[in-house]
Structure formats: C-alpha cells, structure tokens
Scaffold this active site. Structure first.
Site, PDB file in Angstrom:
ATOM      1  N   LYS A 174      61.139  17.288  65.303  1.00  0.00           N
ATOM      2  CA  LYS A 174      60.962  15.963  64.724  1.00  0.00           C
ATOM      3  C   LYS A 174      60.999  16.082  63.209  1.00  0.00           C
ATOM      4  O   LYS A 174      60.066  16.569  62.583  1.00  0.00           O
ATOM      5  CB  LYS A 174      59.637  15.336  65.163  1.00  0.00           C
ATOM      6  CG  LYS A 174      59.692  13.827  64.925  1.00  0.00           C
ATOM      7  CD  LYS A 174      58.423  13.186  64.460  1.00  0.00           C
ATOM      8  CE  LYS A 174      58.002  13.475  63.073  1.00  0.00           C
ATOM      9  NZ  LYS A 174      58.783  12.808  62.010  1.00  0.00           N
ATOM     10  N   GLU A 249      52.174  25.536  57.993  1.00  0.00           N
ATOM     11  CA  GLU A 249      52.508  25.845  56.606  1.00  0.00           C
ATOM     12  C   GLU A 249      52.181  24.590  55.815  1.00  0.00           C
ATOM     13  O   GLU A 249      52.878  23.592  55.923  1.00  0.00           O
ATOM     14  CB  GLU A 249      53.992  26.242  56.523  1.00  0.00           C
ATOM     15  CG  GLU A 249      54.319  27.099  55.339  1.00  0.00           C
ATOM     16  CD  GLU A 249      54.579  26.275  54.102  1.00  0.00           C
ATOM     17  OE1 GLU A 249      53.599  26.004  53.352  1.00  0.00           O
ATOM     18  OE2 GLU A 249      55.730  25.888  53.898  1.00  0.00           O
ATOM     19  N   CYS A 283      55.538  22.854  48.112  1.00  0.00           N
ATOM     20  CA  CYS A 283      54.167  23.278  48.418  1.00  0.00           C
ATOM     21  C   CYS A 283      53.777  24.459  47.531  1.00  0.00           C
ATOM     22  O   CYS A 283      52.609  24.663  47.243  1.00  0.00           O
ATOM     23  CB  CYS A 283      54.040  23.633  49.893  1.00  0.00           C
ATOM     24  SG  CYS A 283      55.311  24.772  50.438  1.00  0.00           S
ATOM     25  N   GLU A 384      46.473  18.375  45.534  1.00  0.00           N
ATOM     26  CA  GLU A 384      47.920  18.596  45.430  1.00  0.00           C
ATOM     27  C   GLU A 384      48.597  17.293  45.007  1.00  0.00           C
ATOM     28  O   GLU A 384      48.423  16.259  45.646  1.00  0.00           O
ATOM     29  CB  GLU A 384      48.460  19.046  46.793  1.00  0.00           C
ATOM     30  CG  GLU A 384      49.924  19.437  46.734  1.00  0.00           C
ATOM     31  CD  GLU A 384      50.452  19.973  48.057  1.00  0.00           C
ATOM     32  OE1 GLU A 384      50.068  19.454  49.118  1.00  0.00           O
ATOM     33  OE2 GLU A 384      51.253  20.926  48.021  1.00  0.00           O
TER      34      GLU A 384
END
Ligand code: ADP
Length: 489
Positions: A174, A249, A283, A384
């Site tokens: 997906k 992750e 990331c 973040e």
C-alpha cells in the site's frame, strides 16, 4: 483523463474504493486520477497472495529462478531510468537528480537481493550429541503487508518487495496516498519480468482504511512499514495483538556534530546536503547541528553562504537543489514550526519564508532555513519537522555534547565531522543512532543494514538482515542411531 488501473491479485483494473488523484507538487497540476482499493480489494489481494506463495510453482522455485525475476526487474529499471525518475518527480516533487539516484538505487536493491537469495545458507549448529544431527533452516513467512511513505517511494518500496520475494513470500503493497504512481509502475515491471500472478498486489488508498484493513487481515504474517513514528506505534499494537513480526523504519531528529578539528569546508558542504537535499523531507535529515564553539562562527558563515547559493525551483529544471514540499498542508506545518522557533526565542539566520519568486507561487516551496539561539529542549529540536529547517547549537565539551545529541526520543542517524578518526569513533560509539556517518552524510550501501534505535524503529532493512527479516527460522533434529526414544524399558 483516464482512470489509472490498480494491480489486484494479478489483474489490472479500477479499484472499488474512493476516487483519488496524484498531483505535481510544483504547480498542483493533475498527474493521474484513480479509484483507490476498497476493503474487498484488500481481501482479494491477500487471499490471492496466500495462494500464490503456497503454490508449488513458487515454493519450489530454486533461488536462482527467483533471482532471475529480480535481475530482470533490475534490468528493466536500468533501461528506463529517465522515465521512472520523471514519474517519481511528478508524484512527489523531488528534483530529477535525486529521483534518478533513487531509481538507480532501486535497481541495485533488486540486484542485491537476487544475489542474496542465491547465497543465503542455513546453518549446521555445533553438534552436541553424536546421535542427532541438528540443522537450522530459513523459510518464508507468507503474505507480507508493505506500507510506504511518499518521500522516496521507489527506494523504500523496492527495499521491501525485493527481499520479501527473494525470500519466497508474497507482498501486498500500500503506497502513500500522495504517491501511487511509482508503486503501480513497479508492479508493471515485476509482471513484465515474469513474476507469477498474485505474488505482488499494489493497492493505493488511505492508510486509515486500506492500510489498516491490510495489516489487520488474518493472513498477513508480517508488517513492513516506513513512515511516521505515531503510525508505526499504532501498527506495532496491531502486530502485537496478532503476534506477528514488524519492521518499522520511523522518524528521526538526527544530530550532526562538528568537532573542533573538523575540516570546515567539508563539514559545511555535508551538513548543507544532509539537511537540505529532498528539501529536508527525509527521515535521516541532519536537522540538529552541534558545533564546537571554537568553529561556530566560521562554520556558520560558510554554511549560510552555501545555503544562500541553493537554487529552489521546478524539479525538472537542471541544477535545482530544492523542489517543493509535498503539498501546501505540509508546508503549513513547516511554517508553524518556524513560527514556534521564533516564539521560543530562536533567531532566523537565513530563510524562514515562502520564496518570493512569482514563478514559484503555485508550488508548495519553502526556503532552506537555519535557526540559532535555541537549546536542545526547544520543540523544534525535539520534534521531527520533515522540512528544510536546521537548528544550530554551539557546544563546549564532549560529555555535554553527547548528552544533548542523545537527548531525543529518536535515534535514526548522526553525522560527525572531525579530522581525527579516533575521536570521531569514540563519539560514534556513544551516539544512540542506528547509522553514524563520519565526514560524510546520507551515503548509503545496500549491503549495510539500516534502521533506528529508540523510537526511530525496530528491525533492519538492507544487507543480509534485510532478507532474514522476511524469513522464519526452523530447527531440525535428525536421529542418527535408529534407537527408539522415550523411557528406557
Ligand atoms: P508520513 O507522515 O510520512 O505520511 P504516515 O505514517 O502518515 O507517514 O504514512 C506512511 C504510510 O502509512 C502511508 O502509506 C499511509 O497511508 C500509511 N498509514 C497511515 N495510517 C495508517 C494506518 N492506520 N494503518 C496502515 N497504514 C497507515
């Protein structure tokens, strides 16, 4: 515009879910329209995947036969690097130079796991008992749910599909809402390469609906996820209920560190690339910079000079360094963080604004931004941002530096700049991060494992870990003495 077909259980057809579109982040123009997958499509894809991986025609394939398919895919990718890079740039707005590199890395990933499955070996553990021979084997898990984000789709998708198939599983992928195009193209390439029907389905759709239905399906035996930490935590709960493994992750807030003996030019260039490539939407972006006070002024001066020279613009214009952010909503999040930094007492050294160039008005562009005057406790140092925003902090002593660098819920990556490898290694050893770069940043090798410490993730992708992650170990005991076992008479 014709509706794009999705790939369910070996068939190209319209999804049965809601209407979705892919737009070009540089100007909002429409790339494609499609009907997303529905929950029934999820069920159909997972059931077909279950049949396909159990079929003798796949289970009994020799490793070199599975490898041949991956080699063909790699070949097909290599033959159309430019088209694939353009498709990826249209989907997520990254500059072509970056998407070309991602395409080549996907080709390399397919090649690597083709080789890995050919050399993967079981083990003959040390024999403790001469009457019994023990063997340790690795077997596939079954149907793998792969869920990917929008920032580097071709690379993250191949990092899941290639090892999972190499290990003998089936995959239902997906892709992220914003970037369905490359995943569907990959399905086309795998089909062209001869992958038997059902072993790969690609189901675009909303994470909370289609992703959720996929991971909850009882036949799904592993969740392989790349994306935000909150979503990862949610998926880990589901996996815990089902007692299935996950590879996660997740996010990062990676420190880059300039020790007092660093080469300033090398450091400034690496730091600039480490935070501003992909417009910070990575990331692993090096978003917190710690500089030894003795180099603080000269390093910042050079960093600001380099940042001022970065070209922002259309991803298809050669020489552009920063494309747009993925969409206007995400840009607003980045703007909100910059405003928060100002409220918390931060000083903007450069950037901090939407570019004034009227040619960029339609896109979700944002200037590369450097902020100083904050402590590591500031929210912009703890959360973040996923945008081109760097916070810079001076440090005086190494113990304080390590403490601050590690003062984060994340632990994905870190960079160290120093001419003295012994010192750099001593710092590297103490950093809580899954990847540490010394005098370089964002350099990758498919043979080297990748993953996070702390809330940056669980498990490792790439390297031989990357294929073992899609297998379960089985122990075999073979009696060598023909004696009945159990109680003696
Ligand atoms: P990002 O902030 O990078 O978009 P997300 O974690 O929101 O990160 O999304 C990464 C991927 O996870 C996307 O494909 C998204 O659709 C999917 N996703 C989001 N929520 C869920 C969920 N509840 N279940 C499964 N997949 C989800």
């Amino acid at each position: 515009m014709e509706m794009l077909k999705i790939f369910v259980a070996g068939c190209w057809r319209e999804g049965r879910g809601e209407e979705m579109s892919s737009t070009f982040p540089a100007d909002g123009s429409l790339n494609a329209r499609l009907r997303a997958a529905s929950v029934e499509d999820v069920n159909e894809a997972v059931e077909a995947a279950e049949q396909a991986w159990r079929a003798a025609s796949w289970r009994h394939q020799l490793p070199h036969q599975r490898a041949t398919i991956l080699h063909r895919v790699s070949e097909l990718i290599t033959q159309q690097v430019e088209e694939l890079a353009q498709l990826q740039s249209r989907d997520n707005g990254k500059p072509l130079a970056e998407t070309r590199a991602l395409v080549l890395s996907a080709a390399g990933t397919a090649r690597y796991f083709a080789a890995a499955c050919e050399v993967l070996e079981g083990e003959l553990p040390t024999q403790r008992n001469r009457d019994v021979l023990t063997l340790s084997q690795y077997q596939p898990l079954g149907v793998i749910a792969a869920i990917t984000p929008w920032n580097s789709p071709i690379a993250s998708e191949m990092q899941k599909i290639a090892p999972a198939l190499a290990a003998g599983n089936a995959v239902v992928l997906k892709p992220a809402e914003a970037t369905p195009l490359i995943a569907l193209k990959l399905a086309e390439l795998f089909e062209q390469a001869g992958l038997p029907a059902g072993l790969l389905s690609v189901l675009p759709g909303r994470g909370s609906v289609i992703g959720e239905a996929l991971v909850r399906h009882p036949l799904v035996k592993k969740i392989s996820f790349t994306g935000g930490t909150n979503t990862g935590r949610h998926l880990a709960h589901i996996a815990a209920e089902k007692l299935i493994p996950t590879s996660l992750e997740l996010g990062g807030k990676s420190p880059t560190i300039v020790l007092e003996d660093a080469d300033i030019e090398l450091a400034a260039r690496g730091i600039c690339y480490g935070i501003f490539s992909s417009a910070g939407q990575a990331c692993i972006a090096g978003s917190r910079l710690f500089v030894h006070r003795s180099l603080y002024q000269p390093l910042l001066e050079r960093l600001c000079q380099l940042t001022a020279g970065l070209r922002i613009g259309d991803p298809f214009t050669p020489g552009v360094h920063l494309g747009p952010l993925i969409n206007h909503k995400h840009r607003q999040t980045v703007i909100d963080y910059v405003n928060l930094a100002k409220q918390e007492g931060g000083k903007i050294l450069i950037g901090g604004e939407i570019p004034a160039d009227p040619q960029l008005a339609q896109g979700s562009y944002f200037q590369p931004t450097i902020i100083e005057g904050l402590s590591n406790q500031a929210r912009v140092c703890q959360e973040e941002i996923f945008g081109p925003v760097l916070v810079v902090m001076p440090f005086d002593d190494q113990a304080q530096l390590i403490e601050q660098a590690n003062d984060s819920v994340y632990g994905l990556a870190a960079g160290i700049w120093s001419r003295d490898f012994t010192r750099a290694m001593a710092v590297a050893e103490q950093l809580e991060a899954g990847t540490v770069w010394v005098n370089t940043y964002k350099t990758f090798s498919i043979a080297t494992p990748f993953g996070g410490f702390k809330q940056s993730g669980l498990g490792r992708e790439k390297g031989l870990h990357g294929i073992h992650a899609y297998m379960q170990q089985k122990s075999l005991y073979l009696s060598l003495n023909h004696q009945p076992n159990g109680w003696s008479d």
